[in-house]
Design an enzyme around this catalytic site. Sequence first.
Site, PDB file in Angstrom:
ATOM      1  N   ASP A 193       0.875  -1.462  -0.143  1.00 38.97           N
ATOM      2  CA  ASP A 193      -0.116  -0.156   0.029  1.00 38.97           C
ATOM      3  C   ASP A 193       1.052   1.179  -0.035  1.00 38.97           C
ATOM      4  O   ASP A 193       1.275   1.672   1.105  1.00 38.97           O
ATOM      5  CB  ASP A 193      -0.969   0.003   1.431  1.00 38.97           C
ATOM      6  CG  ASP A 193      -1.833   1.157   1.033  1.00 38.97           C
ATOM      7  OD1 ASP A 193      -1.719   2.105   0.463  1.00 38.97           O
ATOM      8  OD2 ASP A 193      -2.897   1.251   1.988  1.00 38.97           O
ATOM      9  N   HIS A 198       0.522   7.802   3.675  1.00 37.64           N
ATOM     10  CA  HIS A 198       1.319   7.295   4.919  1.00 37.64           C
ATOM     11  C   HIS A 198       2.906   7.756   4.871  1.00 37.64           C
ATOM     12  O   HIS A 198       3.544   7.095   5.620  1.00 37.64           O
ATOM     13  CB  HIS A 198       1.111   5.945   4.826  1.00 37.64           C
ATOM     14  CG  HIS A 198      -0.278   5.519   4.700  1.00 37.64           C
ATOM     15  ND1 HIS A 198      -0.971   5.760   5.989  1.00 37.64           N
ATOM     16  CD2 HIS A 198      -1.124   4.930   3.909  1.00 37.64           C
ATOM     17  CE1 HIS A 198      -2.133   5.072   5.751  1.00 37.64           C
ATOM     18  NE2 HIS A 198      -2.422   4.837   4.380  1.00 37.64           N
ATOM     19  N   ILE A 213       0.083   9.106   8.551  1.00 32.04           N
ATOM     20  CA  ILE A 213      -0.578   8.399   9.578  1.00 32.04           C
ATOM     21  C   ILE A 213      -0.395   6.978   9.300  1.00 32.04           C
ATOM     22  O   ILE A 213       0.082   6.701   8.018  1.00 32.04           O
ATOM     23  CB  ILE A 213      -1.990   8.462   9.595  1.00 32.04           C
ATOM     24  CG1 ILE A 213      -2.580   8.317   8.383  1.00 32.04           C
ATOM     25  CG2 ILE A 213      -2.218   9.953  10.198  1.00 32.04           C
ATOM     26  CD1 ILE A 213      -4.332   8.145   8.395  1.00 32.04           C
ATOM     27  N   GLY A 216      -4.365   1.962   8.439  1.00 27.92           N
ATOM     28  CA  GLY A 216      -5.415   1.237   9.297  1.00 27.92           C
ATOM     29  C   GLY A 216      -5.095  -0.326   9.267  1.00 27.92           C
ATOM     30  O   GLY A 216      -5.280  -0.820  10.254  1.00 27.92           O
TER      31      GLY A 216
END
Length: 297
Positions: A193, A198, A213, A216
């Site tokens: 990903d 990110h 961040i 998830g």
Amino acid sequence: MPVDRDKALTADPAVREIHWTTRDVLLYHLSLGAGADPATGPELHLTYENGLTVLPTFAVVAGSGISAGEAEPPGFHLPGIDIDLRAVLHAGQGLRVHRPLPASGTATLTSRVAEVWDKGKAALIVLETAATGPADEPLWTSTTRVWARGEGGFSQDPGPEEERVTPPNRPADAVVTSTTTPQQALWYRLNGDLNPLHADPEFARSAGLDRPILHGLASYGMVCKALVDGVLDGDPARLTGLAVRFSGPLVPGESLTTSVWREGPSADGTERLVLHASCPERDGVPVLTHATATVTA
């Protein structure tokens, strides 16, 4: 482009072949923090190819890691759905593992849009992927919930009321705190990903965030590892299902505290656990909620 619900739901499933090696599994485990805590040592069952066991949540990245070669540019493009990455939020993840995952292997993935609901200001997209092995044996089934901001208004159907899972009003049966490192999102990106959300501070700010961040699915994998370590005596094969909603972001360098409530064994020999994961550095703000796991005795 507006969401075309009918086109999305009637499109033929996408089918592709994947493979993975022990290197992909090792990288996945390391990107969740395996072997980083001096108190637990190197955790060789997760970080060394001899005797390697596989965390069930590896399924959500299988076929996308370093053995897959160069990754395609990130995007969210499906029949009837073409959405800017800045509008996409990973709302929830579910996984049902039908048998323990091998440390290397091949599988056929069959993916489809299972549902698209109009939530007014956003669209809720439900994706389902089933994996089968070389002999057509079921390996896992995953469900991904995507919240697409600004993509509502295509129908009058908001969908059914969603099940809400609330922890019992009593102390948790187990509490496990996992730490992250400042570079953990950069590690986790190598599982496939490559969303710049990110890694790139400017992109993160353009999406309304102060800074990049953690994925998830990285928090999801950390909760899986916390369960295996703190509840399941280190045996990942006992975890057969894990479903969560992503309620808030985790910033690399913060901690994740997973609280677990046991509901007792069922007649089929399994047990449901109720989970709640929060960030202690931010006064226990929720990170994963409406969460359950299914385990074997």
